[in-house]
Design a protein around this motif. Sequence first.
Motif, PDB file in Angstrom:
ATOM      1  N   ASP A  13       8.419  -3.486   2.032  1.00  0.00           N
ATOM      2  CA  ASP A  13       9.544  -3.633   1.106  1.00  0.00           C
ATOM      3  C   ASP A  13       9.149  -3.072  -0.260  1.00  0.00           C
ATOM      4  OD1 ASP A  13      11.921  -4.321  -0.079  1.00  0.00           O
ATOM      5  OD2 ASP A  13      11.439  -6.463  -0.275  1.00  0.00           O
ATOM      6  N   LEU A  14       9.362  -1.768  -0.427  1.00  0.00           N
ATOM      7  CA  LEU A  14       8.935  -1.080  -1.644  1.00  0.00           C
ATOM      8  C   LEU A  14      10.103  -0.313  -2.256  1.00  0.00           C
ATOM      9  CD1 LEU A  14       5.662   0.489  -0.168  1.00  0.00           C
ATOM     10  CD2 LEU A  14       5.797  -1.611  -1.531  1.00  0.00           C
ATOM     11  N   ASP A  15      10.200  -0.349  -3.583  1.00  0.00           N
ATOM     12  CA  ASP A  15      11.248   0.438  -4.229  1.00  0.00           C
ATOM     13  C   ASP A  15      10.773   1.877  -4.418  1.00  0.00           C
ATOM     14  OD1 ASP A  15       9.565   0.495  -6.495  1.00  0.00           O
ATOM     15  OD2 ASP A  15      10.546  -1.237  -7.398  1.00  0.00           O
ATOM     16  N   LYS A  16      11.676   2.724  -4.862  1.00  0.00           N
ATOM     17  CA  LYS A  16      11.387   4.147  -5.003  1.00  0.00           C
ATOM     18  C   LYS A  16      10.221   4.399  -5.947  1.00  0.00           C
ATOM     19  CE  LYS A  16      13.473   8.541  -6.441  1.00  0.00           C
ATOM     20  NZ  LYS A  16      14.678   9.195  -7.006  1.00  0.00           N
ATOM     21  N   ASN A  17      10.185   3.687  -7.064  1.00  0.00           N
ATOM     22  CA  ASN A  17       9.123   3.888  -8.042  1.00  0.00           C
ATOM     23  C   ASN A  17       7.757   3.533  -7.466  1.00  0.00           C
ATOM     24  OD1 ASN A  17       8.085   4.253 -10.884  1.00  0.00           O
ATOM     25  ND2 ASN A  17       7.614   2.075 -10.617  1.00  0.00           N
ATOM     26  N   THR A  18       7.686   2.452  -6.703  1.00  0.00           N
ATOM     27  CA  THR A  18       6.413   2.045  -6.102  1.00  0.00           C
ATOM     28  C   THR A  18       5.946   3.072  -5.080  1.00  0.00           C
ATOM     29  OG1 THR A  18       6.979  -0.291  -6.424  1.00  0.00           O
ATOM     30  CG2 THR A  18       5.213   0.212  -4.860  1.00  0.00           C
ATOM     31  N   LYS A  19       6.888   3.589  -4.310  1.00  0.00           N
ATOM     32  CA  LYS A  19       6.539   4.620  -3.329  1.00  0.00           C
ATOM     33  C   LYS A  19       5.972   5.850  -4.032  1.00  0.00           C
ATOM     34  CE  LYS A  19       9.891   3.316   0.240  1.00  0.00           C
ATOM     35  NZ  LYS A  19      11.090   3.744   1.002  1.00  0.00           N
ATOM     36  N   GLU A  20       6.557   6.228  -5.134  1.00  0.00           N
ATOM     37  CA  GLU A  20       6.076   7.389  -5.884  1.00  0.00           C
ATOM     38  C   GLU A  20       4.675   7.141  -6.427  1.00  0.00           C
ATOM     39  OE1 GLU A  20       9.084   7.978  -8.808  1.00  0.00           O
ATOM     40  OE2 GLU A  20      10.448   9.060  -7.438  1.00  0.00           O
ATOM     41  N   ARG A  21       4.441   5.906  -6.882  1.00  0.00           N
ATOM     42  CA  ARG A  21       3.109   5.553  -7.385  1.00  0.00           C
ATOM     43  C   ARG A  21       2.080   5.589  -6.265  1.00  0.00           C
ATOM     44  NH1 ARG A  21       3.506   0.142  -8.940  1.00  0.00           N
ATOM     45  NH2 ARG A  21       1.361   0.277  -9.748  1.00  0.00           N
ATOM     46  N   ILE A  22       2.470   5.187  -5.079  1.00  0.00           N
ATOM     47  CA  ILE A  22       1.557   5.221  -3.937  1.00  0.00           C
ATOM     48  C   ILE A  22       1.194   6.661  -3.582  1.00  0.00           C
ATOM     49  CG2 ILE A  22       1.385   4.775  -1.451  1.00  0.00           C
ATOM     50  CD1 ILE A  22       2.969   2.184  -1.939  1.00  0.00           C
ATOM     51  N   VAL A  23       2.169   7.545  -3.613  1.00  0.00           N
ATOM     52  CA  VAL A  23       1.898   8.961  -3.343  1.00  0.00           C
ATOM     53  C   VAL A  23       0.956   9.521  -4.408  1.00  0.00           C
ATOM     54  CG1 VAL A  23       2.913  11.269  -3.186  1.00  0.00           C
ATOM     55  CG2 VAL A  23       4.078   9.320  -2.126  1.00  0.00           C
ATOM     56  N   GLU A  24       1.204   9.167  -5.654  1.00  0.00           N
ATOM     57  CA  GLU A  24       0.341   9.625  -6.740  1.00  0.00           C
ATOM     58  C   GLU A  24      -1.083   9.101  -6.539  1.00  0.00           C
ATOM     59  OE1 GLU A  24      -0.045   9.115 -11.606  1.00  0.00           O
ATOM     60  OE2 GLU A  24       1.817   8.532 -10.592  1.00  0.00           O
ATOM     61  N   GLU A  25      -1.210   7.842  -6.100  1.00  0.00           N
ATOM     62  CA  GLU A  25      -2.530   7.257  -5.875  1.00  0.00           C
ATOM     63  C   GLU A  25      -3.239   7.928  -4.697  1.00  0.00           C
ATOM     64  OE1 GLU A  25      -5.726   4.782  -6.827  1.00  0.00           O
ATOM     65  OE2 GLU A  25      -3.855   5.140  -7.934  1.00  0.00           O
ATOM     66  N   ALA A  26      -2.476   8.306  -3.685  1.00  0.00           N
ATOM     67  CA  ALA A  26      -3.063   9.009  -2.540  1.00  0.00           C
ATOM     68  C   ALA A  26      -3.643  10.352  -2.982  1.00  0.00           C
ATOM     69  CB  ALA A  26      -2.021   9.209  -1.446  1.00  0.00           C
ATOM     70  N   ASN A  27      -2.935  11.044  -3.858  1.00  0.00           N
ATOM     71  CA  ASN A  27      -3.461  12.299  -4.400  1.00  0.00           C
ATOM     72  C   ASN A  27      -4.712  12.054  -5.238  1.00  0.00           C
ATOM     73  OD1 ASN A  27      -1.732  14.577  -3.565  1.00  0.00           O
ATOM     74  ND2 ASN A  27      -0.094  13.416  -4.542  1.00  0.00           N
TER      75      ASN A  27
END
Length: 306
Positions: A204-218
Amino acid sequence: MESAEMGEGEMLRYEETEDDNVSPTDLSELLKEGTKESHDRAENTQFVKDFLKGRIKEELFKLATVALYFTYSALEEEMDRNEDNPVFAPLYFPLELHRKEALIKDLQYFYGEDWKEKIQCSEATQQYVDRIHHVGQNEPELLVAHAYTRYMGDLSGGQVLKKVAQRALKLPSTEEGIQFYVFGNISNAQQFKQLYRARMNALDLDKNTKERIVEEANRAFRFNMQVFDELDKIGKSLAEAHDGGLPVHDGKGDLRKCPYYADKLGNAGPSCPYQGTVALAKQPLVQLMLATCVVVLAGAAAWYMM
């Protein structure tokens, strides 16, 4: 060393099949698309390219295993800390995924029972470890990025590296030294990866959290590339030592503790006296002189005994 080049078509890819049920807004798809460039850059670092071609010395493979040990120790410590946290709990698969115990077996194989006394965390690895601890303790929702980057890669491209290492280093068929790549509690890697991605997408993640996760993966990819670059520099030092007639490090203890290699890596310190002596003794002229001395001494001893 035997070349263990990858077969044609073998590539390091995290996502090997397409799932018709995914949406472009699913976290697995966002990660797949959002880390493509970082993944390609990591795959094209010199260390990885050499590894894939079987150009990996045992000394360097051991140091890479050390880096993995510290990385996974930190990651799994933080995963254990957050095993009941709803932002990570669905992805908690300790029995199937945890690598620390497997890495301990590999370190015991390479360094012996006193392996803990012979290793230490490198600078690049320590930065990676510090970030993982920060995330686990302060932003646990980002832990998904580190788990995804590591474990999905281990279950995909990691299996290619396992075969390369086993051939290039002539490791036992019983898989000693490469236990890190053996997932004994996963019977079907592809099915497990599909389950893992489905669990990620159900968070259960909002759009902003998903974007932060992608940034963290990079960010995780960048940490890995820094470790690769560090290993590549050490690898070049090993090659220089070998080309210069000096014996390469025997792998016992921390490579950087040998003054010769510390000097090669830009640290102060005299050349390693033991290795220098051995190298000198291997020179043809020196060997001839030693042989002459032996003959003279033998003759003198024979005369004395008469």
